[in-house]
Design a protein around this motif. Structure first.
Motif, PDB file in Angstrom:
ATOM      1  N   LEU A  78      -9.137  -1.832  11.330  1.00 40.50           N
ATOM      2  CA  LEU A  78      -8.144  -2.150  10.305  1.00 40.50           C
ATOM      3  C   LEU A  78      -8.701  -1.935   8.894  1.00 40.50           C
ATOM      4  CD1 LEU A  78      -6.377  -5.383  11.613  1.00 40.50           C
ATOM      5  CD2 LEU A  78      -6.058  -3.004  12.270  1.00 40.50           C
ATOM      6  N   PHE A  79      -9.998  -1.740   8.793  1.00 41.63           N
ATOM      7  CA  PHE A  79     -10.626  -1.642   7.478  1.00 41.63           C
ATOM      8  C   PHE A  79     -10.647  -0.220   6.909  1.00 41.63           C
ATOM      9  CE2 PHE A  79     -14.184  -1.577   4.484  1.00 41.63           C
ATOM     10  CZ  PHE A  79     -13.733  -2.583   3.637  1.00 41.63           C
ATOM     11  N   GLY A 115       2.117   1.670  -0.010  1.00 43.35           N
ATOM     12  CA  GLY A 115       2.585   2.887   0.647  1.00 43.35           C
ATOM     13  C   GLY A 115       1.489   3.509   1.504  1.00 43.35           C
ATOM     14  N   LEU A 116       0.268   3.439   1.000  1.00 43.61           N
ATOM     15  CA  LEU A 116      -0.875   3.992   1.746  1.00 43.61           C
ATOM     16  C   LEU A 116      -1.055   3.249   3.071  1.00 43.61           C
ATOM     17  CD1 LEU A 116      -3.107   6.178   1.139  1.00 43.61           C
ATOM     18  CD2 LEU A 116      -4.602   4.280   0.558  1.00 43.61           C
ATOM     19  N   ALA A 117      -0.570   1.999   3.110  1.00 43.08           N
ATOM     20  CA  ALA A 117      -0.752   1.166   4.308  1.00 43.08           C
ATOM     21  C   ALA A 117       0.219   1.514   5.435  1.00 43.08           C
ATOM     22  CB  ALA A 117      -0.592  -0.314   3.931  1.00 43.08           C
ATOM     23  N   GLY A 118       1.056   2.546   5.240  1.00 46.88           N
ATOM     24  CA  GLY A 118       1.975   2.941   6.310  1.00 46.88           C
ATOM     25  C   GLY A 118       1.309   3.875   7.308  1.00 46.88           C
ATOM     26  N   PRO A 119       1.638   3.746   8.622  1.00 44.56           N
ATOM     27  CA  PRO A 119       0.948   4.543   9.647  1.00 44.56           C
ATOM     28  C   PRO A 119       1.168   6.048   9.548  1.00 44.56           C
ATOM     29  CG  PRO A 119       2.744   3.255  10.622  1.00 44.56           C
ATOM     30  CD  PRO A 119       2.606   2.801   9.203  1.00 44.56           C
ATOM     31  N   LEU A 120       2.256   6.495   8.873  1.00 49.94           N
ATOM     32  CA  LEU A 120       2.427   7.941   8.732  1.00 49.94           C
ATOM     33  C   LEU A 120       1.623   8.476   7.554  1.00 49.94           C
ATOM     34  CD1 LEU A 120       6.201   8.543   9.533  1.00 49.94           C
ATOM     35  CD2 LEU A 120       4.234   8.520  11.063  1.00 49.94           C
ATOM     36  N   HIS A 121       1.071   7.565   6.754  1.00 51.91           N
ATOM     37  CA  HIS A 121       0.266   7.992   5.586  1.00 51.91           C
ATOM     38  C   HIS A 121      -1.163   7.486   5.814  1.00 51.91           C
ATOM     39  CE1 HIS A 121      -0.693   9.231   1.604  1.00 51.91           C
ATOM     40  NE2 HIS A 121      -0.237   8.200   0.904  1.00 51.91           N
ATOM     41  N   GLY A 122      -1.692   6.650   4.938  1.00 51.30           N
ATOM     42  CA  GLY A 122      -3.114   6.291   5.010  1.00 51.30           C
ATOM     43  C   GLY A 122      -3.525   5.506   6.244  1.00 51.30           C
ATOM     44  N   LEU A 123      -2.599   4.737   6.807  1.00 53.91           N
ATOM     45  CA  LEU A 123      -3.003   3.931   7.968  1.00 53.91           C
ATOM     46  C   LEU A 123      -3.366   4.817   9.160  1.00 53.91           C
ATOM     47  CD1 LEU A 123      -3.076   0.774   7.898  1.00 53.91           C
ATOM     48  CD2 LEU A 123      -1.312   0.836   9.638  1.00 53.91           C
ATOM     49  N   GLN A 156      -6.907   4.499  10.397  1.00 55.98           N
ATOM     50  CA  GLN A 156      -7.270   3.527  11.440  1.00 55.98           C
ATOM     51  C   GLN A 156      -6.743   3.981  12.804  1.00 55.98           C
ATOM     52  OE1 GLN A 156      -5.356  -0.238  10.206  1.00 55.98           O
ATOM     53  NE2 GLN A 156      -4.076  -0.225  12.014  1.00 55.98           N
ATOM     54  N   GLU A 157      -5.546   4.573  12.812  1.00 57.33           N
ATOM     55  CA  GLU A 157      -4.940   4.971  14.089  1.00 57.33           C
ATOM     56  C   GLU A 157      -5.744   6.080  14.765  1.00 57.33           C
ATOM     57  OE1 GLU A 157      -2.606   3.176  15.510  1.00 57.33           O
ATOM     58  OE2 GLU A 157      -2.840   1.952  13.707  1.00 57.33           O
ATOM     59  N   VAL A 158      -6.318   6.980  13.953  1.00 58.01           N
ATOM     60  CA  VAL A 158      -7.098   8.078  14.530  1.00 58.01           C
ATOM     61  C   VAL A 158      -8.303   7.524  15.285  1.00 58.01           C
ATOM     62  CG1 VAL A 158      -8.632  10.004  13.996  1.00 58.01           C
ATOM     63  CG2 VAL A 158      -6.419   9.861  12.887  1.00 58.01           C
ATOM     64  N   VAL A 159      -9.001   6.572  14.668  1.00 54.21           N
ATOM     65  CA  VAL A 159     -10.214   6.066  15.320  1.00 54.21           C
ATOM     66  C   VAL A 159      -9.837   5.321  16.610  1.00 54.21           C
ATOM     67  CG1 VAL A 159     -12.291   4.687  15.059  1.00 54.21           C
ATOM     68  CG2 VAL A 159     -11.412   5.948  13.111  1.00 54.21           C
ATOM     69  N   HIS A 206      -3.955  -8.483   7.104  1.00 49.65           N
ATOM     70  CA  HIS A 206      -4.453  -7.105   7.165  1.00 49.65           C
ATOM     71  C   HIS A 206      -5.231  -6.782   5.877  1.00 49.65           C
ATOM     72  CE1 HIS A 206      -4.761  -2.781   7.517  1.00 49.65           C
ATOM     73  NE2 HIS A 206      -4.309  -2.880   8.773  1.00 49.65           N
ATOM     74  N   PRO A 207      -6.389  -6.166   6.005  1.00 50.51           N
ATOM     75  CA  PRO A 207      -7.195  -5.851   4.815  1.00 50.51           C
ATOM     76  C   PRO A 207      -6.436  -5.049   3.755  1.00 50.51           C
ATOM     77  CG  PRO A 207      -8.476  -5.465   6.796  1.00 50.51           C
ATOM     78  CD  PRO A 207      -7.102  -5.813   7.250  1.00 50.51           C
ATOM     79  N   MET A 208      -5.466  -4.236   4.155  1.00 47.31           N
ATOM     80  CA  MET A 208      -4.700  -3.485   3.149  1.00 47.31           C
ATOM     81  C   MET A 208      -3.782  -4.416   2.352  1.00 47.31           C
ATOM     82  SD  MET A 208      -5.482  -0.383   2.779  1.00 47.31           S
ATOM     83  CE  MET A 208      -4.136   0.584   2.104  1.00 47.31           C
ATOM     84  N   THR A 209      -3.274  -5.454   3.024  1.00 45.57           N
ATOM     85  CA  THR A 209      -2.451  -6.439   2.301  1.00 45.57           C
ATOM     86  C   THR A 209      -3.335  -7.177   1.306  1.00 45.57           C
ATOM     87  OG1 THR A 209      -1.275  -6.690   4.389  1.00 45.57           O
ATOM     88  CG2 THR A 209      -0.714  -8.245   2.642  1.00 45.57           C
ATOM     89  N   GLN A 210      -4.550  -7.513   1.732  1.00 45.34           N
ATOM     90  CA  GLN A 210      -5.490  -8.186   0.825  1.00 45.34           C
ATOM     91  C   GLN A 210      -5.796  -7.292  -0.383  1.00 45.34           C
ATOM     92  OE1 GLN A 210      -8.842 -10.295   2.547  1.00 45.34           O
ATOM     93  NE2 GLN A 210      -8.088  -9.914   4.620  1.00 45.34           N
TER      94      GLN A 210
END
Ligand code: CMX
Length: 463
Positions: free
Chosen positions: A422-423, A295-303, A306-309, A149-153
């Protein structure tokens, strides 16, 4: 009307401006520590402790405050005010469509002073000069599987830069505590400067076989270089999405606005709080912000970005492009809620009104009505923002039924050709650096202690 904001001589650089602000803030800190340590600023409850500490005033955060009804204020100033007084790129000062720069916002967050145009021109140049990546980091990024995942990178890249941490080296050599901030400052500037190249490389490696997508330009601002390295500017060797000159200019301004507005949202959000918490152990800025990015990579926060799109694209296809049909939109939303899923991009831990950052991003598209005239996803986001609050109110669970920051920005990037879902949060990750890193510098200026709240078990709470 804008209140007067301090601005020092145009020849003073960021570090000196910060240095000038330190004595007063240290004095205030000592005053609170010595005289007001027992002042009550809220009450702890069992509900708050099992409920994610909502409303606990338990963190020192200098640059911004989120009001539940008005949203974010940076040193007391609204988004619209910041849009008026913070400097733009040097070659676009008089362009009404041009947005202020994230580096102007960083300067303002960190010092509380309005930077002059000259100061920002020099600071943009300093960031560009420091933007190159060390060989070892390029090799690490090249060795990662493109399926990662790009956030892991992003998190790996940021933490690997601790190899060059000036703070870690200085600490190991035994510098005095009063000097910690200077090395934290140097590391933070280096990290922010390198984010465009890191983000560009992750994008290229993950989606374009490591091809060169653009160039770093020493005469350009941080967001221009970020856009260029994503292959979005028309002068680049590879203008990936075949954007014309106007579109290229627009997308650079989208990056500027997005990154300036997503940079800070007071201290309690997961990415900011995590950076502060890890930094309180005197972990260097690279390790601290890398944790924040996780932390930003969690779906309830920054992720959620990606989920919105994903959600908007799927809903559009389900509606068969009938994006103004409110009955069908409501049915779609009820389908989600009844299957116990959240509506991405709606709700917030603090806000109780539509997020002004959502409004500002929506305005970006509305101001370019010709460009977005046929963009169904953009118009669906707008229609949804008028329909979803009613549905969420009827549903009756969400404390804030209104759109949050992630609701509108993704479709704007999608419009200009960044379609890899995912980006999206990686761009958020570049932006979010500016708030938590400004605070981390102040944490070191003030010599804040290691964070160590008390925990409690359920049996004790039940007594
Ligand atoms: N759709 C459906 N239900 C929602 C909801 C939404 N968008 N937002 C909240 N709820 C539900 C919660 O799941 C919770 O349900 P349970 O009682 O069954 O657990 C209830 O409403 C109460 O939650 P809340 O107090 O209103 O919200 P929280 O402070 O707990 O959570 C947030 C805030 C943002 C995590 C939540 O609103 C959410 O999950 N939103 C969707 C994801 C999202 O957009 N996140 C991005 C936030 C911005 C950012 O940080 O980047």
């Amino acid at each position: 009307m804008l209140r007067s904001i301090r601005s020092y001589s145009t020849h003073v650089d960021l570090k000196t401006t910060l240095q000038n602000a330190i004595p007063a803030k240290r004095e205030l800190y000592q005053y609170v520590k010595k005289n007001l340590a027992n002042k009550e600023i809220g009450q702890l409850t069992a509900g708050g402790t099992i409920g994610g500490m909502r409303g606990y005033k338990s963190l020192l955060w200098e640059a911004s405050v989120v009001d539940p009804n008005e949203g974010i204020r940076f040193h007391g100033y609204t988004i619209q005010e910041c849009q008026k007084f913070l400097p733009k790129a040097k070659d676009e000062i008089n362009d009404p469509k041009s947005e202020f720069l994230p580096e102007s916002m960083f300067w303002f967050l960190l010092t509380g002073n309005k930077p002059s145009q000259d100061q920002i021109n020099e600071f943009s140049n300093e960031l560009a000069l420091k933007a190159g990546l060390p060989d070892y980091l390029n090799k690490i990024l090249d060795s990662l599987p493109s399926s990662l995942h790009p956030m892991t990178q992003l998190s790996i890249a940021i933490s690997a830069l601790n190899n060059d941490s000036k703070f870690a080296k200085a600490y190991a050599s035994g510098i005095p505590k009063n000097d910690y901030w200077e090395y934290t400052f140097e590391d933070s500037i280096n990290l922010i400067a390198k984010l465009p190249a890191i983000v560009g490389k992750i994008y290229s490696n993950t989606y374009h076989n490591g091809e060169k997508l653009g160039e770093l330009n020493l005469n350009k601002d941080w967001s221009y270089n970020l856009s260029s390295l994503l292959g979005l500017t028309s002068n680049d060797s590879l203008n990936l999405n075949k954007l014309n000159q106007d579109q290229s200019k627009d997308v650079v301004n989208l990056v500027r606005l997005y990154c300036a507005l997503h940079g800070d949202h007071e201290g309690g959000n997961v990415s900011a709080h995590t950076t502060h918490l890890v930094g309180s152990a005197l972990s260097d800025p690279f390790l601290s912000y890398s944790a924040g990015v996780q932390g930003l990579a969690g779906p309830l926060h920054g992720l959620a970005a990606q989920e919105v799109v994903r959600f908007i694209v799927e809903m559009n296809s389900n509606l068969q492009n009938d994006i103004s049909n409110s009955t069908k939109i409501e049915e779609y939303l009820w389908g989600l809620l009844n299957s116990k899923r959240v509506i991405p991009g709606y709700g917030h831990g603090v806000l109780r009104k539509p997020d002004p950052r959502f409004e500002a991003m929506l305005q970006f598209g509305l101001k370019r009505s010709n460009e977005f005239a046929n963009d169904e996803l953009f118009h669906l986001v707008k229609n949804l923002s008028e329909i979803a609050p009613g549905v969420l109110k009827k549903h009756g669970k969400t404390k804030n039924p209104y759109p949050n920051v992630d609701s509108s920005s993704g479709v704007l990037f999608y419009h200009y050709g960044i379609k890899e879902l995912l980006f999206f949060t990686v761009i958020f990750g570049a932006s979010r650096s500016i708030g938590p890193l400004s605070q981390l510098i102040w944490d070191r200026v003030l010599g804040l202690p290691i964070e160590r709240p008390k925990s409690v078990d359920l049996k004790t709470l039940a007594q």
